[in-house]
Write an enzyme that holds these catalytic residues in place. Structure first.
Site, PDB file in Angstrom:
ATOM      1  N   ASP A 170       0.830  -1.195   0.000  1.00 46.42           N
ATOM      2  CA  ASP A 170       0.000   0.000   0.000  1.00 46.42           C
ATOM      3  C   ASP A 170       0.867   1.249   0.000  1.00 46.42           C
ATOM      4  O   ASP A 170       2.030   1.212   0.418  1.00 46.42           O
ATOM      5  CB  ASP A 170      -0.897  -0.019   1.249  1.00 46.42           C
ATOM      6  CG  ASP A 170      -2.019   0.997   1.190  1.00 46.42           C
ATOM      7  OD1 ASP A 170      -2.633   1.131   0.124  1.00 46.42           O
ATOM      8  OD2 ASP A 170      -2.269   1.656   2.204  1.00 46.42           O
ATOM      9  N   ALA A 233      -9.572  -3.524  -9.836  1.00 44.79           N
ATOM     10  CA  ALA A 233      -9.322  -2.089  -9.629  1.00 44.79           C
ATOM     11  C   ALA A 233      -9.545  -1.330 -10.934  1.00 44.79           C
ATOM     12  O   ALA A 233     -10.666  -0.909 -11.231  1.00 44.79           O
ATOM     13  CB  ALA A 233      -7.911  -1.876  -9.085  1.00 44.79           C
ATOM     14  N   ARG A 234      -8.502  -1.171 -11.737  1.00 37.38           N
ATOM     15  CA  ARG A 234      -8.596  -0.514 -13.033  1.00 37.38           C
ATOM     16  C   ARG A 234      -7.658  -1.207 -14.011  1.00 37.38           C
ATOM     17  O   ARG A 234      -6.565  -1.660 -13.637  1.00 37.38           O
ATOM     18  CB  ARG A 234      -8.234   0.971 -12.929  1.00 37.38           C
ATOM     19  CG  ARG A 234      -9.321   1.835 -12.279  1.00 37.38           C
ATOM     20  CD  ARG A 234     -10.574   1.899 -13.144  1.00 37.38           C
ATOM     21  NE  ARG A 234     -11.609   2.766 -12.609  1.00 37.38           N
ATOM     22  CZ  ARG A 234     -12.599   2.376 -11.825  1.00 37.38           C
ATOM     23  NH1 ARG A 234     -12.667   1.101 -11.451  1.00 37.38           N
ATOM     24  NH2 ARG A 234     -13.524   3.230 -11.411  1.00 37.38           N
ATOM     25  N   ASP A 258     -11.996  -8.140 -14.079  1.00 36.53           N
ATOM     26  CA  ASP A 258     -13.273  -7.441 -14.200  1.00 36.53           C
ATOM     27  C   ASP A 258     -13.087  -6.069 -14.842  1.00 36.53           C
ATOM     28  O   ASP A 258     -14.072  -5.396 -15.150  1.00 36.53           O
ATOM     29  CB  ASP A 258     -13.925  -7.284 -12.820  1.00 36.53           C
ATOM     30  CG  ASP A 258     -15.333  -6.714 -12.913  1.00 36.53           C
ATOM     31  OD1 ASP A 258     -16.163  -7.312 -13.617  1.00 36.53           O
ATOM     32  OD2 ASP A 258     -15.598  -5.659 -12.287  1.00 36.53           O
ATOM     33  N   GLU A 263     -12.465  -0.187 -22.399  1.00 35.56           N
ATOM     34  CA  GLU A 263     -13.799  -0.666 -22.074  1.00 35.56           C
ATOM     35  C   GLU A 263     -14.829   0.048 -22.943  1.00 35.56           C
ATOM     36  O   GLU A 263     -14.775   1.275 -23.053  1.00 35.56           O
ATOM     37  CB  GLU A 263     -14.091  -0.457 -20.586  1.00 35.56           C
ATOM     38  CG  GLU A 263     -13.185  -1.293 -19.687  1.00 35.56           C
ATOM     39  CD  GLU A 263     -13.564  -1.250 -18.211  1.00 35.56           C
ATOM     40  OE1 GLU A 263     -14.669  -0.764 -17.889  1.00 35.56           O
ATOM     41  OE2 GLU A 263     -12.750  -1.694 -17.386  1.00 35.56           O
ATOM     42  N   HIS A 281     -16.907  -5.741 -16.043  1.00 37.31           N
ATOM     43  CA  HIS A 281     -16.896  -4.608 -15.099  1.00 37.31           C
ATOM     44  C   HIS A 281     -18.183  -4.578 -14.269  1.00 37.31           C
ATOM     45  O   HIS A 281     -18.879  -3.562 -14.191  1.00 37.31           O
ATOM     46  CB  HIS A 281     -16.711  -3.279 -15.838  1.00 37.31           C
ATOM     47  CG  HIS A 281     -16.132  -2.198 -14.961  1.00 37.31           C
ATOM     48  ND1 HIS A 281     -15.328  -1.198 -15.437  1.00 37.31           N
ATOM     49  CD2 HIS A 281     -16.258  -1.957 -13.625  1.00 37.31           C
ATOM     50  CE1 HIS A 281     -14.975  -0.383 -14.447  1.00 37.31           C
ATOM     51  NE2 HIS A 281     -15.528  -0.835 -13.334  1.00 37.31           N
ATOM     52  N   ILE A 282     -18.459  -5.700 -13.608  1.00 37.86           N
ATOM     53  CA  ILE A 282     -19.691  -5.824 -12.833  1.00 37.86           C
ATOM     54  C   ILE A 282     -19.434  -6.075 -11.348  1.00 37.86           C
ATOM     55  O   ILE A 282     -20.377  -6.335 -10.594  1.00 37.86           O
ATOM     56  CB  ILE A 282     -20.581  -6.961 -13.373  1.00 37.86           C
ATOM     57  CG1 ILE A 282     -19.815  -8.291 -13.382  1.00 37.86           C
ATOM     58  CG2 ILE A 282     -21.114  -6.618 -14.751  1.00 37.86           C
ATOM     59  CD1 ILE A 282     -20.682  -9.502 -13.654  1.00 37.86           C
ATOM     60  N   ALA A 283     -18.175  -5.979 -10.915  1.00 38.50           N
ATOM     61  CA  ALA A 283     -17.870  -6.292  -9.516  1.00 38.50           C
ATOM     62  C   ALA A 283     -18.689  -5.454  -8.548  1.00 38.50           C
ATOM     63  O   ALA A 283     -19.126  -5.928  -7.502  1.00 38.50           O
ATOM     64  CB  ALA A 283     -16.381  -6.103  -9.243  1.00 38.50           C
TER      65      ALA A 283
END
Length: 327
Positions: A170, A233-234, A258, A263, A281-283
């Site tokens: 992190d 995340a992305r 995801d 996109e 992308h449905i998380a």
């Protein structure tokens, strides 16, 4: 007010907002059809559409409000320069983080239990021996969670019940998750070293331009053979070419994605011929997430229309646009 969605995806979001904001006009157009509508918008919802200086100059809107967390498609510096406030909805407060974390665990389990092999065998009518294929349990494995923000913390909370060893990476290495034992807490500078110990890598960290391809060839090469990787995340955080090479060589056992480098993504890409569990992308697309985001979004619309400062701002223009919302 006129609230302009820069895309027609996530229709459930607009349905929820129509119920919460019955006196507002909520419009949605694909990016190529936005032009004539920008000038009349009071609020712009970017979704994944690029909102840059040129876009901002076409309108008099005073607020860019994301329906969710990600602001990577917004030129925040340009917005600030033009007096436009930019706001997001924090993932933990909306329930989005919990929904995305559940999806991350789902992808881990599907990879572990060889879901692609199971479904391929069923589709092809193959005579697979009953009780096959053998899966891999999460118990006693090491999971490296990259990013300990809202989503990362929710992932860690759920992993604790699987009796795994947890490593976190992190940009705030002192962050903890109350009640959960973290075996090792590392800074981003220790990313490559931390990845080397993981059986699973889960990418949860916020995307910023300096983190483009944070997980690239060097980082993937540092992972142990047979590793599974999950990205919720992305897409820009992960080098898709390096991922494809690692899957083809067998160095990486599988990936759960995801989010993507573009996109909507072309599922005809060679990557999806490998052991990849791919979701569109449905998380964060759940009842809990939508309800929480919609409530927070509606509150910011109320505040903006009343001349109050919106919540969860990502910037603070010295001279906000003095645009009176059309009510």
């Amino acid at each position: 007010m006129k609230i302009l969605f820069c895309g027609e995806s996530f229709p459930e979001a607009r349905r929820q907002l129509n119920a919460l904001l019955p006196n507002d006009e909520i419009l949605a157009f694909p990016p190529e059809m936005l032009g004539p509508h920008i000038a009349n918008a009071d609020v712009v919802v970017p979704l994944v559409t690029r909102v840059d200086a040129n876009f901002i100059q076409q309108g008099t809107f005073g607020l860019i409000q994301q329906f969710g967390v990600g602001l990577e498609s917004v030129d925040i510096e340009a917005a600030t320069r033009h007096g436009v406030r930019v706001a997001r909805i924090p993932s933990e407060e909306s329930g989005n983080a919990a929904s995305v974390a559940e999806h991350a665990i789902l992808l881990m389990l599907m990879l572990s239990r060889k879901w692609n092999a199971i479904t391929a065998g069923r589709r092809e009518g193959a005579q697979v021996p009953w009780g096959s294929p053998a899966g891999q349990a999460l118990r006693d494995k090491t999971v490296c969670v990259v990013g300990l923000g809202g989503i990362g913390r929710e992932v860690v909370r759920r992993l604790a019940g699987f009796r795994v060893r947890i490593i976190t990476v992190d940009d705030h290495p002192g962050r903890t998750v109350p009640g959960v034992e973290i075996a090792r807490s590392c800074s981003l500078a220790e990313l490559t070293e931390s990845l080397a110990h993981a059986d699973y890598v889960v990418i949860c960290i916020n995307y910023t331009p300096d983190r483009f391809h944070l997980i690239g060839k060097r980082e993937i090469d540092s992972m142990k053979p047979g590793v599974f990787l999950v990205n919720v995340a992305r897409g820009g955080l992960l080098d898709q070419d390096a991922l494809l090479a690692a899957l083809r060589s067998g160095h990486m056992a599988g990936a759960g994605l995801d989010v993507y480098w573009e996109e909507p993504v072309d599922f005809g890409h060679p990557l999806f011929s490998e052991n990849v569990i791919a979701t569109p992308h449905i998380a964060g697309v759940t009842d809990v997430s939508y309800e929480g985001i919609a409530r927070a979004f509606a509150e910011n619309m109320r505040r903006y229309a009343a001349g109050e400062t919106p919540l969860y701002l990502a910037n603070a223009p010295a001279l906000p646009r003095a645009t009176k919302p059309r009510i």
